[in-house]
Write a protein that holds these residues in place. Structure first.
Motif, PDB file in Angstrom:
ATOM      1  N   ALA A 100      27.868  47.870 -16.471  1.00 24.55           N
ATOM      2  CA  ALA A 100      28.635  47.903 -15.214  1.00 24.55           C
ATOM      3  C   ALA A 100      28.987  46.500 -14.728  1.00 24.55           C
ATOM      4  CB  ALA A 100      27.837  48.656 -14.147  1.00 24.55           C
ATOM      5  N   GLY A 101      28.488  45.473 -15.419  1.00 27.60           N
ATOM      6  CA  GLY A 101      28.839  44.096 -15.046  1.00 27.60           C
ATOM      7  C   GLY A 101      28.125  43.588 -13.804  1.00 27.60           C
ATOM      8  N   VAL A 102      26.986  44.214 -13.457  1.00 25.13           N
ATOM      9  CA  VAL A 102      26.277  43.783 -12.240  1.00 25.13           C
ATOM     10  C   VAL A 102      24.856  43.275 -12.527  1.00 25.13           C
ATOM     11  CG1 VAL A 102      27.598  45.232 -10.625  1.00 25.13           C
ATOM     12  CG2 VAL A 102      25.539  46.175 -11.742  1.00 25.13           C
ATOM     13  N   ALA A 103      24.507  43.183 -13.811  1.00 24.28           N
ATOM     14  CA  ALA A 103      23.122  42.825 -14.154  1.00 24.28           C
ATOM     15  C   ALA A 103      22.704  41.482 -13.556  1.00 24.28           C
ATOM     16  CB  ALA A 103      22.942  42.810 -15.669  1.00 24.28           C
ATOM     17  N   HIS A 104      23.661  40.567 -13.390  1.00 25.52           N
ATOM     18  CA  HIS A 104      23.313  39.237 -12.845  1.00 25.52           C
ATOM     19  C   HIS A 104      22.885  39.325 -11.373  1.00 25.52           C
ATOM     20  CE1 HIS A 104      27.457  39.980 -11.790  1.00 25.52           C
ATOM     21  NE2 HIS A 104      27.424  39.003 -10.915  1.00 25.52           N
ATOM     22  N   LEU A 105      23.175  40.439 -10.718  1.00 24.27           N
ATOM     23  CA  LEU A 105      22.815  40.598  -9.302  1.00 24.27           C
ATOM     24  C   LEU A 105      21.509  41.359  -9.114  1.00 24.27           C
ATOM     25  CD1 LEU A 105      26.353  41.756  -8.090  1.00 24.27           C
ATOM     26  CD2 LEU A 105      25.306  39.528  -7.626  1.00 24.27           C
ATOM     27  N   VAL A 106      20.987  41.904 -10.220  1.00 25.06           N
ATOM     28  CA  VAL A 106      19.898  42.875 -10.105  1.00 25.06           C
ATOM     29  C   VAL A 106      18.669  42.432 -10.886  1.00 25.06           C
ATOM     30  CG1 VAL A 106      19.232  45.302 -10.430  1.00 25.06           C
ATOM     31  CG2 VAL A 106      21.632  44.727  -9.979  1.00 25.06           C
ATOM     32  N   GLU A 107      17.521  42.574 -10.261  1.00 27.10           N
ATOM     33  CA  GLU A 107      16.245  42.328 -10.928  1.00 27.10           C
ATOM     34  C   GLU A 107      15.486  43.652 -10.948  1.00 27.10           C
ATOM     35  OE1 GLU A 107      12.270  39.724  -9.972  1.00 27.10           O
ATOM     36  OE2 GLU A 107      14.141  39.181  -8.978  1.00 27.10           O
ATOM     37  N   ILE A 108      15.175  44.138 -12.153  1.00 27.33           N
ATOM     38  CA  ILE A 108      14.396  45.374 -12.271  1.00 27.33           C
ATOM     39  C   ILE A 108      12.945  44.963 -12.488  1.00 27.33           C
ATOM     40  CG2 ILE A 108      14.066  47.534 -13.544  1.00 27.33           C
ATOM     41  CD1 ILE A 108      16.900  47.157 -14.695  1.00 27.33           C
ATOM     42  N   ARG A 109      12.046  45.462 -11.684  1.00 28.78           N
ATOM     43  CA  ARG A 109      10.618  45.190 -11.893  1.00 28.78           C
ATOM     44  C   ARG A 109       9.920  46.487 -12.276  1.00 28.78           C
ATOM     45  NH1 ARG A 109       8.404  40.405  -8.034  1.00 28.78           N
ATOM     46  NH2 ARG A 109      10.256  39.102  -8.163  1.00 28.78           N
ATOM     47  N   VAL A 110       9.040  46.386 -13.265  1.00 30.20           N
ATOM     48  CA  VAL A 110       8.419  47.586 -13.820  1.00 30.20           C
ATOM     49  C   VAL A 110       6.946  47.647 -13.444  1.00 30.20           C
ATOM     50  CG1 VAL A 110       7.988  48.881 -15.948  1.00 30.20           C
ATOM     51  CG2 VAL A 110      10.049  47.475 -15.745  1.00 30.20           C
ATOM     52  N   GLY A 111       6.552  48.780 -12.903  1.00 28.65           N
ATOM     53  CA  GLY A 111       5.150  48.997 -12.544  1.00 28.65           C
ATOM     54  C   GLY A 111       5.064  49.991 -11.407  1.00 28.65           C
ATOM     55  N   ARG A 112       3.851  50.181 -10.891  1.00 33.91           N
ATOM     56  CA  ARG A 112       3.683  51.027  -9.707  1.00 33.91           C
ATOM     57  C   ARG A 112       4.283  50.289  -8.515  1.00 33.91           C
ATOM     58  NH1 ARG A 112      -1.298  51.032  -7.926  1.00 33.91           N
ATOM     59  NH2 ARG A 112      -1.067  52.885  -6.654  1.00 33.91           N
ATOM     60  N   ALA A 113       5.123  50.998  -7.784  1.00 38.63           N
ATOM     61  CA  ALA A 113       5.838  50.319  -6.698  1.00 38.63           C
ATOM     62  C   ALA A 113       4.866  49.653  -5.725  1.00 38.63           C
ATOM     63  CB  ALA A 113       6.750  51.306  -5.975  1.00 38.63           C
ATOM     64  N   LEU A 114       3.726  50.305  -5.450  1.00 39.42           N
ATOM     65  CA  LEU A 114       2.796  49.705  -4.479  1.00 39.42           C
ATOM     66  C   LEU A 114       2.278  48.361  -4.984  1.00 39.42           C
ATOM     67  CD1 LEU A 114       0.806  52.834  -3.209  1.00 39.42           C
ATOM     68  CD2 LEU A 114       2.468  51.458  -1.922  1.00 39.42           C
ATOM     69  N   ASP A 115       2.034  48.266  -6.303  1.00 41.28           N
ATOM     70  CA  ASP A 115       1.587  46.984  -6.880  1.00 41.28           C
ATOM     71  C   ASP A 115       2.710  45.950  -6.824  1.00 41.28           C
ATOM     72  OD1 ASP A 115      -0.797  48.215  -7.481  1.00 41.28           O
ATOM     73  OD2 ASP A 115      -0.205  48.699  -9.544  1.00 41.28           O
TER      74      ASP A 115
END
Ligand code: SAH
Ligand code: DHB
Ligand code: MG
Length: 231
Positions: A109-124
């Protein structure tokens, strides 16, 4: 309570609305297809809902957005497209496979430079954001495990500024939400969210029931105020 089946007219009207105001979009179509091919559940927001989130983020002038619950990045694409140059979307996802599919969809979609995906339990991950001093955010989309909704909402209030907007997905769930005796942790979590929306002086809120291809559900929307203003 009886589960309300999706009605033909809801879907026809959704198509009608989308046909007028949500232009065909190959990146969004490709994201849905990639999600299906990868076996992700088809529980992303609808096109009209995605556009709605996009408009809310723009109306709020959001430069920093936090999403909790990425899935394949469908709503993240809509939110990222609402950002001004230099804006940032951080999106949190438990499942590495979902995050991987989302990354490819955001790239396409050409938006990856604006987005940071973090992986894990959201509370952590929220604890981690705390340690990094990443807040405040201007816009929050809470759309992960509903049983933790109250904790996500509480975090959002603590990491917002006056004028920030908090949207919570799936707050109606076929009407189960009014069943005080319901023991489903997701329903209990969402009922607690409503209790917090009522009690928190820094929030003024409402919720809208929605019908369409996603069945019968709803969004809660809260504005963070600097003081105890209009409730
Ligand atoms: N916002 C997405 C849909 C999210 S579906 C869209 O509209 O396109 C909910 C997502 O939350 C799923 O991908 C699920 O894996 C994730 N999730 C569930 N529990 C979680 C948790 N504890 N922490 C982070 N993500 C979680
Ligand atoms: C479902 C829909 C959602 O939007 C979500 O976040 C989780 C589950 C569902 O339809 O089951
Ligand atoms: Mg949802």
């Amino acid at each position: 309570m009886e589960k309300t089946p999706p009605q033909e007219s809801w879907i026809a009207v959704e198509k009608y609305i989308a046909g007028h105001v949500v232009p065909p979009d190959s990146a969004l179509d490709a994201a849905r297809e990639a999600n299906a091919s990868a076996g992700l559940p088809a529980i992303d927001v609808s096109a009209c809902e995605g556009k709605f989130l996009h408009l809310l983020a723009r109306l709020a002038g959001a430069r920093r957005i936090l999403e909790i619950g990425t899935l394949g990045g469908y709503s993240a694409i809509w939110l990222a497209r609402a950002l001004p140059p230099g804006g940032r979307l951080i999106t949190l996802e438990l499942e590495p496979k979902h995050a991987e599919v989302a990354k490819a969809n955001l790239d396409r979609a050409g938006v990856a430079h604006l987005v940071e995906i973090r992986v894990g339990r959201a509370l952590d991950l929220l604890d981690e954001l705390d340690r990094e001093d990443a807040a405040p955010f201007d816009f929050f989309f809470i759309d992960a495990d509903k049983s933790n909704g109250p904790r996500y909402l509480s975090w959002a209030v603590r990491h917002a500024r006056p004028g920030s907007v908090i949207v919570v997905d799936n707050v109606v769930r076929d009407g189960y939400i009014v069943d005080a005796g319901n023991t489903d942790p997701d329903i209990k979590g969402t009922r607690q969210v409503f209790g917090m929306l009522a009690a928190e002086p820094r929030l003024t809120a409402t919720a809208l029931q929605t019908v369409g291809s996603k069945g019968y559900d709803g969004f809660a929307i809260a504005l963070v105020t600097g003081d105890a203003g209009v409730k």
